[in-house]
Write a protein that holds these residues in place. Structure first.
Motif, PDB file in Angstrom:
ATOM      1  N   ASP A 260       0.738  -1.154  -0.266  1.00 24.66           N
ATOM      2  CA  ASP A 260       0.068  -0.027   0.047  1.00 24.66           C
ATOM      3  C   ASP A 260       0.808   1.221   0.157  1.00 24.66           C
ATOM      4  OD1 ASP A 260      -2.735  -0.572  -0.106  1.00 24.66           O
ATOM      5  OD2 ASP A 260      -2.806  -1.499   1.849  1.00 24.66           O
ATOM      6  N   TYR A 261       1.967   1.320   0.826  1.00 26.47           N
ATOM      7  CA  TYR A 261       2.690   2.368   1.082  1.00 26.47           C
ATOM      8  C   TYR A 261       3.632   2.582  -0.356  1.00 26.47           C
ATOM      9  CZ  TYR A 261       7.229   4.833   2.525  1.00 26.47           C
ATOM     10  OH  TYR A 261       8.229   5.471   2.402  1.00 26.47           O
ATOM     11  N   TYR A 262       3.997   1.426  -0.902  1.00 27.22           N
ATOM     12  CA  TYR A 262       4.899   1.700  -2.266  1.00 27.22           C
ATOM     13  C   TYR A 262       3.931   2.012  -3.354  1.00 27.22           C
ATOM     14  CZ  TYR A 262       9.385   0.422  -0.359  1.00 27.22           C
ATOM     15  OH  TYR A 262      10.604   0.539   0.418  1.00 27.22           O
ATOM     16  N   LEU A 263       2.626   1.469  -3.510  1.00 20.69           N
ATOM     17  CA  LEU A 263       2.121   2.071  -4.414  1.00 20.69           C
ATOM     18  C   LEU A 263       1.375   3.428  -4.375  1.00 20.69           C
ATOM     19  CD1 LEU A 263       0.014  -1.431  -5.018  1.00 20.69           C
ATOM     20  CD2 LEU A 263       1.945  -0.476  -6.474  1.00 20.69           C
ATOM     21  N   ASP A 264       1.075   3.849  -3.230  1.00 18.38           N
ATOM     22  CA  ASP A 264       0.560   5.088  -2.733  1.00 18.38           C
ATOM     23  C   ASP A 264       1.819   6.116  -3.338  1.00 18.38           C
ATOM     24  OD1 ASP A 264      -1.713   4.222  -2.100  1.00 18.38           O
ATOM     25  OD2 ASP A 264      -1.591   4.866  -0.194  1.00 18.38           O
TER      26      ASP A 264
END
Length: 170
Positions: A130-134
């Motif tokens: 979630d962090y990297y895709l955001d």
């Protein structure tokens, strides 16, 4: 943008995946470039060296802190600008990821997934992706990058509570 956990399980012929979807207000070629160009990747996750057309590269997640290790990555499928499949590390403990892109009405949907060997791994992998895709979305849109502390441990309970889908036979 308010961060929230978005991953869910999906069963594929080769195993259970934690899957994520993101919608970009951009043509598919631009999103593909951000996902696969080593210089564009620096803005949100890391970089790689080597020539993907050879079937392998060395990848480094530069946002994992000082001294992040280089990893050997095998590119199993690459069909620009629609999909790729890659493995990092030896089986069965290695990581397999995929990305599928679709474009419609000037918008591109990215579906990204990582195969899990153990559902307990979702409590850390889920918040991480979630962090990297955001970060990818923010970098692509020219917005400030999100902070890791927003994602972990806050999202861990969501991923611990996910229901594993039952296999269907047909």
């Amino acid at each position: 943008m308010t961060a929230k956990p978005t991953g869910h399980y999906t069963l594929k012929p080769d195993g259970l995946y934690l899957q994520f979807d993101r919608l970009f207000h951009a043509p598919i070629e631009e999103v593909w470039y951000a996902l696969t160009n080593p210089n564009a990747m620096r803005a949100w996750i890391g970089t790689y060296t080597g020539r993907p057309e050879t079937g392998g590269v060395r990848f480094q997640m530069t946002f994992e802190g000082d001294g992040a290790e280089w990893q050997n990555v095998s590119i199993l499928e690459c069909a620009p600008p629609h999909r790729f499949l890659a493995d990092s590390g030896p089986a069965p403990t290695g990581i397999r990821v995929f990305a599928h892109l679709r474009e419609a009405a000037g918008m591109t949907t990215l579906t990204f997934g990582q195969r899990l060997s153990n559902t307990a791994d979702a409590a850390t992998m889920g918040p991480g992706w979630d962090y990297y895709l955001d970060r990818l979305m923010a970098a692509k849109a020219g917005r400030p990058l999100p902070d890791w502390e927003t994602y972990y441990p806050a999202f861990a309970d969501h991923y611990k509570g996910l229901h594993v889908p039952a296999e269907t036979h047909g």
